[in-house]
Scaffold this active site. Structure first.
Site, PDB file in Angstrom:
ATOM      1  N   SER A  96      51.238  40.490  44.962  1.00  0.00           N
ATOM      2  CA  SER A  96      51.027  41.425  46.082  1.00  0.00           C
ATOM      3  C   SER A  96      52.316  42.220  46.307  1.00  0.00           C
ATOM      4  O   SER A  96      52.306  43.277  46.950  1.00  0.00           O
ATOM      5  CB  SER A  96      50.638  40.665  47.361  1.00  0.00           C
ATOM      6  OG  SER A  96      51.508  39.575  47.579  1.00  0.00           O
TER       7      SER A  96
ATOM      8  N   LYS B  75      51.343  30.611  39.455  1.00  0.00           N
ATOM      9  CA  LYS B  75      49.942  30.815  39.866  1.00  0.00           C
ATOM     10  C   LYS B  75      49.316  31.809  38.903  1.00  0.00           C
ATOM     11  O   LYS B  75      49.984  32.737  38.449  1.00  0.00           O
ATOM     12  CB  LYS B  75      49.861  31.356  41.298  1.00  0.00           C
ATOM     13  CG  LYS B  75      48.425  31.695  41.726  1.00  0.00           C
ATOM     14  CD  LYS B  75      48.317  32.036  43.190  1.00  0.00           C
ATOM     15  CE  LYS B  75      48.522  33.483  43.512  1.00  0.00           C
ATOM     16  NZ  LYS B  75      47.595  34.424  42.828  1.00  0.00           N
TER      17      LYS B  75
ATOM     18  N   GLU C 223      45.252  33.859  38.080  1.00  0.00           N
ATOM     19  CA  GLU C 223      43.904  34.122  38.584  1.00  0.00           C
ATOM     20  C   GLU C 223      42.848  33.815  37.526  1.00  0.00           C
ATOM     21  O   GLU C 223      43.076  34.063  36.345  1.00  0.00           O
ATOM     22  CB  GLU C 223      43.782  35.607  38.984  1.00  0.00           C
ATOM     23  CG  GLU C 223      44.712  36.016  40.108  1.00  0.00           C
ATOM     24  CD  GLU C 223      44.566  37.492  40.493  1.00  0.00           C
ATOM     25  OE1 GLU C 223      43.680  38.187  39.943  1.00  0.00           O
ATOM     26  OE2 GLU C 223      45.340  37.940  41.352  1.00  0.00           O
TER      27      GLU C 223
ATOM     28  N   GLU D 236      40.324  33.053  47.669  1.00  0.00           N
ATOM     29  CA  GLU D 236      40.547  34.297  48.415  1.00  0.00           C
ATOM     30  C   GLU D 236      39.211  34.961  48.742  1.00  0.00           C
ATOM     31  O   GLU D 236      38.359  35.165  47.861  1.00  0.00           O
ATOM     32  CB  GLU D 236      41.444  35.253  47.602  1.00  0.00           C
ATOM     33  CG  GLU D 236      41.703  36.560  48.339  1.00  0.00           C
ATOM     34  CD  GLU D 236      42.854  37.380  47.779  1.00  0.00           C
ATOM     35  OE1 GLU D 236      43.594  36.902  46.899  1.00  0.00           O
ATOM     36  OE2 GLU D 236      42.998  38.534  48.239  1.00  0.00           O
TER      37      GLU D 236
HETATM   38  O1  KIV Z   1      49.645  37.999  45.358  1.00  0.00           O
HETATM   39  C1  KIV Z   1      49.516  37.300  46.368  1.00  0.00           C
HETATM   40  O2  KIV Z   1      50.251  37.422  47.355  1.00  0.00           O
HETATM   41  C2  KIV Z   1      48.427  36.328  46.371  1.00  0.00           C
HETATM   42  C3  KIV Z   1      48.107  35.640  47.658  1.00  0.00           C
HETATM   43  C4  KIV Z   1      47.448  36.576  48.573  1.00  0.00           C
HETATM   44  C5  KIV Z   1      47.322  34.418  47.442  1.00  0.00           C
HETATM   45  O3  KIV Z   1      47.822  36.119  45.374  1.00  0.00           O
END
Ligand code: KIV
Length: 280
Positions: free
Chosen positions: A48, A116, A118, A185
């Protein structure tokens, strides 16, 4: 006694003990330091970053180098929270080797504790390869912003029985592949509740309601620093944009009106030194 650094074991224990996990995003040193000092369990350097800090229209253009640069800054401000680096679009989808190498950069160069990524079944093998290399992986299902074009926009996912079942199945699949937790999400509360009950690992809600094992928000959203759009699930704890704007306008007025700097902001030398200076 000094607060201990949060570990994967602490995160897992929280779900077992029914204690909610708190997570926020950060992209720079000062914000990370404030969040860490406030006692948040985990900090996510989310991609983000692209939208709320770099001014892109989506998370798609974000590069590995940008993520590493910002993750390093966040690491310097994070002493206790469990630090997670978000793998940007196409840093893990092309080959397993690329995925492991890029995940490794978050650990080796930026000092992250986990990464993390997706996706569901399509990334299960990749999750396994990264976990096998010794790197903890946080999954991300539901609205996955890197594939927003395929999803047809930023919309709630799992609103009908078929798509809800798919999210549940995918959660089970990436748990089996080795994820230590999963972000859900923009998923209806009831679907997130079923996922949370079926999994032994924690779920982290980002617009997936109160039944998840924890919550994550984009910090710039909850602080009212990003106004291009505010998702329905965001609670704004403060609206910083207008406060900053007022401060900047007051500064401009002071500069133009000769009110800044005042005596208290200035450096002076002694009168005798001034005399010498005039004669020099
Ligand atoms: O990129 C991000 O900040 C995220 C969160 C909103 C989970 O993936």
């Amino acid at each position: 006694m000094e607060r201990a650094k949060t570990t994967l074991t602490d995160i897992n224990r929280k779900k077992a003990d029914g204690v909610k996990i708190s997570m926020l995003t950060a992209y720079d040193y000062p914000t990370a330091k404030i969040i860490d000092d406030a006692g948040i369990d985990s900090i996510l350097v989310g991609d983000s970053l692209g939208m709320v800090a770099l001014g892109y229209d989506s998370t798609v253009p974000v590069t590995m180098d940008e993520m590493i640069h910002h993750s390093k800054a966040v690491r310097r401000g994070t002493k206790y929270a469990f630090l997670i680096g978000d793998m940007p679009f196409l840093s893990y989808q092309v080959t397993k080797e690329d995925a492991v190498r890029n995940a490794g950069r978050f650990m080796k160069e930026a000092g992250c504790d986990a990464v993390k990524l997706e996706g569901g079944s399509e990334v299960a093998d990749i999750v396994k390869a990264i976990v096998d290399a010794g790197i903890p992986v946080l999954g991300h299902l539901g609205l996955t912003p890197q594939t927003v074009s395929k999803l047809g926009g930023y919309r709630v996912q799992g609103k009908d029985a078929d798509s809800a079942k798919k999210i549940i199945d995918q959660a089970l699949e990436i748990e089996k592949a080795g994820c230590f937790a999963i972000v859900l999400e923009c998923v209806p509360d009831q679907v997130a509740k079923i996922v949370t009950e079926k999994l032994s690992i924690p779920t982290i809600s980002c617009g997936a309601g109160p039944y998840c094992s924890g919550q994550v928000l984009v910090t710039n959203d909850m602080l009212g620093l990003f106004d291009r759009f505010v998702p329905k699930f965001v609670k704004q704890y403060v609206k910083l944009s207008p406060l900053i704007s007022d401060a900047v306008k007051a500064y401009k007025d002071d500069v133009e009106g000769g009110k800044f700097p005042g005596k208290e902001h200035s450096f002076v030398i002694k009168e005798e030194e001034m005399d010498k200076l005039r004669k020099a």
